[in-house]
Design an enzyme around this catalytic site. Structure first.
Site, short mmCIF file in Angstrom:
data_model
loop_
_atom_site.label_atom_id
_atom_site.label_comp_id
_atom_site.label_asym_id
_atom_site.label_seq_id
_atom_site.Cartn_x
_atom_site.Cartn_y
_atom_site.Cartn_z
N LYS A 115 35.11 31.45 32.34
CA LYS A 115 34.75 31.35 33.76
C LYS A 115 35.43 32.49 34.52
CE LYS A 115 36.41 27.89 36.53
NZ LYS A 115 37.11 28.62 37.60
N GLU A 117 35.87 34.04 38.46
CA GLU A 117 35.67 33.90 39.90
C GLU A 117 35.02 35.19 40.38
OE1 GLU A 117 39.01 32.58 42.19
OE2 GLU A 117 39.46 30.96 40.78
N GLU A 184 32.06 26.19 44.01
CA GLU A 184 33.19 25.40 44.53
C GLU A 184 33.15 25.34 46.05
OE1 GLU A 184 37.10 26.20 42.93
OE2 GLU A 184 38.09 25.19 44.62
O1 KIV Z 1 41.01 25.84 38.12
C1 KIV Z 1 40.23 24.88 38.07
O2 KIV Z 1 40.58 23.75 37.71
C2 KIV Z 1 38.84 25.15 38.45
C3 KIV Z 1 37.91 24.00 38.56
C4 KIV Z 1 36.98 24.22 39.67
C5 KIV Z 1 37.16 23.83 37.30
O3 KIV Z 1 38.48 26.27 38.63
#
Ligand code: KIV
Length: 284
Positions: A115, A117, A184
């Protein structure tokens, strides 16, 4: 589902309107429980910096920390779809470094997706990492790693203009090769438009019910988080107070010398105590 959940299962879930349940957690024991509870996906989030290490932002999470936590979660949950969060500075410096760091999560920790950002500035990175054969979840909306730049995190896409920007950004992420989206803290109406417009699985963290899946952090779900939860989060348990009760009961018993009792102590084999007494006697 039998065996390990894959991206094909998530795409099929989207097509069939079956909601994806995801949890952000950071350790082997919790991962086992999340998996036993039937969740489809675990995201090892960089929120570990706050909820495991006690920092006041996600920025201090490092690659070493995130790889170790992701590997522990994989050992606890061999069959869930596993997403690893790329920490601050692991993908911003250069595309080569982003690919190498993303690859570490697959090779060393058993993750299936990373993931990132993402802003418009990260489209090349999303493209390069996914071209390298690494599935990418583009995290849009509130991006906690931007805390230094924005000062305060607040709900996203609550005006039509900003909503249009988020909808465009989601489309660009898909075009750049993202395999999934995480939105988010965005207005539910906007997350709904994005979810309808894309074939990618869209996971909501505080972005309303219309997305293809939902994620919350494990300490919130369990009721371990102290203080007020964000508006979008929900405690399903009260493990915080119950843990304190358990630690208090233990501490009280230790202080009162009631623990350990005979039942919780090992003993020497028959006759060995007498032999030890003789040996000690010969020493004196
Ligand atoms: O850091 C985290 O827990 C996240 C959640 C939104 C999955 O980014």
């Amino acid at each position: 589902m039998n065996g390990r959940i894959t991206i094909s299962d998530l795409l099929e879930a989207k097509r069939n309107g079956r909601t994806i349940a995801a949890v952000s957690c950071y350790d082997y024991t919790t991962a086992r429980q999340v998996s036993q509870a039937g969740a489809d996906m675990i995201i090892v989030g960089d929120s570990a910096a706050q909820l495991v290490f006690g920092f006041d932002s996600t920025l201090p999470a490092t690659m070493e920390i995130m790889v170790a936590l992701t590997a522990a979660v994989r050992r606890g949950a061999p069959n869930v779809y596993l997403v690893a969060d790329m920490p601050f500075l692991s993908y911003q410096i250069g595309v080569g470094e982003a690919i190498r760091n993303a690859g570490r999560f697959l090779v060393e920790a058993g993750a299936q997706m990373v993931k990132i950002e993402a802003t418009g500035a990260h489209l090349d990175t999303i493209r390069a990492v996914s071209d390298a054969g690494i599935a990418v979840m583009a995290h849009i909306g509130i991006r906690p790693q931007r805390i230094s730049a924005v000062g305060r995190l607040r709900a996203e896409a609550t005006t039509a203009e900003v909503a249009m920007q988020l909808i465009d950004l989601a489309g660009q992420m898909g075009d750049a090769g993202a395999g999934a989206l995480l939105i988010e803290g965005a207005a539910a109406e906007v997350a709904q438009v994005i979810t309808k417009r894309t074939d990618l699985p869209v996971i909501s963290c505080g972005s309303g019910p219309a997305c293809d899946g939902q994620v919350l952090v494990a300490p919130d779900i369990l009721g371990l988080t102290e203080g007020k939860l964000p508006k979008f989060s929900k405690a399903y348990g009260d493990l915080g107070p119950r843990s304190v009760e358990s630690f208090r009961a233990y501490t009280d018993e230790v202080k009162a010398r009631r623990f350990p009792d005979d039942e919780h102590s090992y003993h020497m084999k028959p006759g060995e105590l007498q032999r030890l007494t003789e040996l000690l006697g010969r020493q004196s």
